[in-house]
Design a protein around this motif. Structure first.
Motif, PDB file in Angstrom:
ATOM      1  N   GLU A 102      -7.458  -3.232  -0.396  1.00 35.90           N
ATOM      2  CA  GLU A 102      -6.745  -1.980  -0.660  1.00 35.90           C
ATOM      3  C   GLU A 102      -7.258  -0.860   0.245  1.00 35.90           C
ATOM      4  OE1 GLU A 102      -6.247   1.012  -4.439  1.00 35.90           O
ATOM      5  OE2 GLU A 102      -6.033  -1.145  -4.845  1.00 35.90           O
ATOM      6  N   LEU A 103      -8.574  -0.754   0.392  1.00 32.75           N
ATOM      7  CA  LEU A 103      -9.149   0.270   1.254  1.00 32.75           C
ATOM      8  C   LEU A 103      -8.727   0.082   2.713  1.00 32.75           C
ATOM      9  CD1 LEU A 103     -12.750   0.557  -0.231  1.00 32.75           C
ATOM     10  CD2 LEU A 103     -11.074   2.410  -0.073  1.00 32.75           C
ATOM     11  N   GLU A 104      -8.707  -1.151   3.160  1.00 30.69           N
ATOM     12  CA  GLU A 104      -8.272  -1.430   4.540  1.00 30.69           C
ATOM     13  C   GLU A 104      -6.819  -1.017   4.736  1.00 30.69           C
ATOM     14  OE1 GLU A 104     -11.038  -5.235   5.885  1.00 30.69           O
ATOM     15  OE2 GLU A 104      -9.285  -5.601   4.590  1.00 30.69           O
ATOM     16  N   ALA A 105      -5.984  -1.272   3.729  1.00 23.82           N
ATOM     17  CA  ALA A 105      -4.568  -0.911   3.831  1.00 23.82           C
ATOM     18  C   ALA A 105      -4.388   0.606   3.800  1.00 23.82           C
ATOM     19  CB  ALA A 105      -3.777  -1.568   2.701  1.00 23.82           C
ATOM     20  N   ILE A 106      -5.179   1.289   2.967  1.00 23.93           N
ATOM     21  CA  ILE A 106      -5.112   2.762   2.939  1.00 23.93           C
ATOM     22  C   ILE A 106      -5.414   3.315   4.324  1.00 23.93           C
ATOM     23  CG2 ILE A 106      -6.201   4.861   2.059  1.00 23.93           C
ATOM     24  CD1 ILE A 106      -6.739   3.340  -0.566  1.00 23.93           C
ATOM     25  N   ALA A 107      -6.519   2.859   4.903  1.00 24.22           N
ATOM     26  CA  ALA A 107      -6.930   3.357   6.215  1.00 24.22           C
ATOM     27  C   ALA A 107      -5.871   3.077   7.273  1.00 24.22           C
ATOM     28  CB  ALA A 107      -8.264   2.725   6.617  1.00 24.22           C
ATOM     29  N   TYR A 108      -5.375   1.854   7.321  1.00 26.03           N
ATOM     30  CA  TYR A 108      -4.401   1.476   8.352  1.00 26.03           C
ATOM     31  C   TYR A 108      -3.133   2.324   8.253  1.00 26.03           C
ATOM     32  CZ  TYR A 108      -1.103  -1.275  11.091  1.00 26.03           C
ATOM     33  OH  TYR A 108      -0.154  -1.656  12.003  1.00 26.03           O
ATOM     34  N   HIS A 109      -2.604   2.468   7.053  1.00 30.96           N
ATOM     35  CA  HIS A 109      -1.326   3.172   6.882  1.00 30.96           C
ATOM     36  C   HIS A 109      -1.488   4.691   6.903  1.00 30.96           C
ATOM     37  CE1 HIS A 109       1.330  -0.292   6.197  1.00 30.96           C
ATOM     38  NE2 HIS A 109       0.230  -0.877   5.736  1.00 30.96           N
ATOM     39  N   ALA A 110      -2.706   5.186   6.736  1.00 30.81           N
ATOM     40  CA  ALA A 110      -2.958   6.620   6.880  1.00 30.81           C
ATOM     41  C   ALA A 110      -3.321   6.978   8.311  1.00 30.81           C
ATOM     42  CB  ALA A 110      -4.078   7.050   5.938  1.00 30.81           C
ATOM     43  N   GLY A 111      -3.458   5.959   9.170  1.00 28.50           N
ATOM     44  CA  GLY A 111      -3.830   6.210  10.556  1.00 28.50           C
ATOM     45  C   GLY A 111      -5.278   6.634  10.717  1.00 28.50           C
ATOM     46  N   ARG A 112      -6.143   6.152   9.816  1.00 31.06           N
ATOM     47  CA  ARG A 112      -7.556   6.497   9.873  1.00 31.06           C
ATOM     48  C   ARG A 112      -8.392   5.265  10.165  1.00 31.06           C
ATOM     49  NH1 ARG A 112      -7.325  11.655  10.400  1.00 31.06           N
ATOM     50  NH2 ARG A 112      -9.606  11.533  10.306  1.00 31.06           N
TER      51      ARG A 112
END
Length: 377
Positions: A102-112
């Motif tokens: 979930e954290l990896e997906a948050i970062a990827y889709h937030a561009g971070r």
């Protein structure tokens, strides 16, 4: 599902009776992207939830990262913050592969970058309670009502959100959170959780406390939530109050790798559980230099007094305590500038959870503004 979660008539009456507060439908982030504490709905698998989270909150994640990086972690180098955050991620990954995805997906889709999002999740352990964290939590055992003031940096009035998360198995929770992670809330099993940051001279570096809170929100029973925290690698300084819709609770104080389960004599007044930001365990000799602010000490005295003089145990009664503005160090805090770091701190939001009715009432920003909303699950 209706455009807005239901607001029950009794909530309106109770809130208006409490202090003349106005209750309005929650703002959906898709309709009001810049609103204070908008409702954010996330559904699906860990990867899908993370993807929606990162996409819908990308701007708020960016602003939150900038605030922490420039103001609260200014003494750190990027290299040190990155290494520390990725070390936390490795522990999170061992604790729960689903949370890591979930954290990896948050970062990827937030561009971070991944470490930037994990830094947000781990901010309590990185700060080591060095910033003023002044919160008040209360649980009415008899009526199963749990509540808290979340006091933090004023900018989070415009950054924090209310998460409404439905996993792919249908399990659901609602929680107040910062961009990147959840904090204070309850779930469909009637389990609720509150957080107060504590301070002592202990090392940090275990599972971030906000991951522990997420585990509580994903738990189907009080016992499951308690044992998940007991089993975790802990190195943080916090008070976690977990309660359920049967009138049961566990109140935990964490001090580095020490854990204390508080008894009723330590936290109860008139069948009400009260906690602020000082250690209440009788085993303080096991804690290396526990500290408590003048504000924390004043708030717990005031909260206990209000609890002992109340006859009711409804949402309105909880709000009367949490919104109390008596004295120079009140329970409900007006935002004030801190002379040591130049930031402005105050009550960002007040949250009241009726665990039996599965209902969450929250203020849209500082509760002194008088604007509240309600979400039911």
């Amino acid at each position: 599902m209706s455009p807005h979660p239901d607001i029950s008539q009794d909530s309106i009456v109770e809130l208006l009776t409490a202090q003349g507060l106005k209750i309005v439908p929650p703002n959906l982030i898709e309709e009001h992207p810049t609103a204070k504490l908008p409702l954010v709905r996330l559904t699906g698998s860990p990867e899908e939830i993370g993807a929606e989270h990162g996409t819908k909150l990308s701007h708020r994640i960016e602003k939150a990262f900038e605030l922490y990086r420039a103001k609260l972690f200014a003494q750190w180098t990027d290299a040190s913050l990155k290494a520390t955050s990725l070390a936390f991620f490795e522990r999170i990954q061992e604790f729960s592969q689903e949370y890591a995805v979930e954290l990896e997906a948050i970062a990827y889709h937030a561009g971070r970058q991944l470490w930037e999002v994990v830094m947000l999740m781990s901010r309590t352990e990185i700060l080591r309670s060095s910033a003023p964290n002044e919160c008040t939590s209360i649980y009415f055992k008899q009526s199963r009502i749990l509540g808290q003031n979340w006091d933090w940096v004023k900018e989070f009035e415009n950054l924090a959100v209310i998460f409404d998360v439905t996993r792919q198995d249908g399990f659901r929770f609602v929680a107040l959170g910062e961009p990147g992670f959840v904090k204070i809330g309850f779930n469909t099993a009637g389990i609720g959780v509150c957080l107060n940051i504590l301070k002592c001279r202990a090392s940090t570096g275990g599972i971030p406390v906000h991951i522990l809170l997420r585990k509580v929100l994903d738990s189907t029973s009080l016992n499951q939530a308690y044992h998940a925290i007991i089993a975790a690698e802990r190195a943080t300084m916090s008070n976690i109050l977990i309660a359920d819709d049967l009138g049961r609770y566990v109140n935990l104080e964490l001090a580095g790798n020490e854990l204390f389960t508080l008894n009723e004599n330590e936290v109860e007044v008139n069948n009400v559980v009260v906690h602020t930001n000082g250690f209440l365990t009788s085993e303080t000799e096991k804690i290396d230099l526990p500290e408590e602010t003048e504000s924390s000490a004043a708030r717990i005295v005031r909260a206990k007094f209000l609890t002992s003089t109340q006859s009711g145990r409804h949402e309105a009664d909880m709000l009367k305590i949490l919104l109390d503005q008596e004295g120079n160090l009140p329970i409900c805090r007006q935002s004030e500038r801190n002379i040591f770091d130049g930031l402005t701190y105050g009550t960002v939001s007040t949250v009241v959870m009726n665990l039996r009715e599965r209902k969450l009432i929250f203020s849209q920003g500082n509760p002194r503004n008088g604007m509240f909303s309600c979400v039911s699950i």
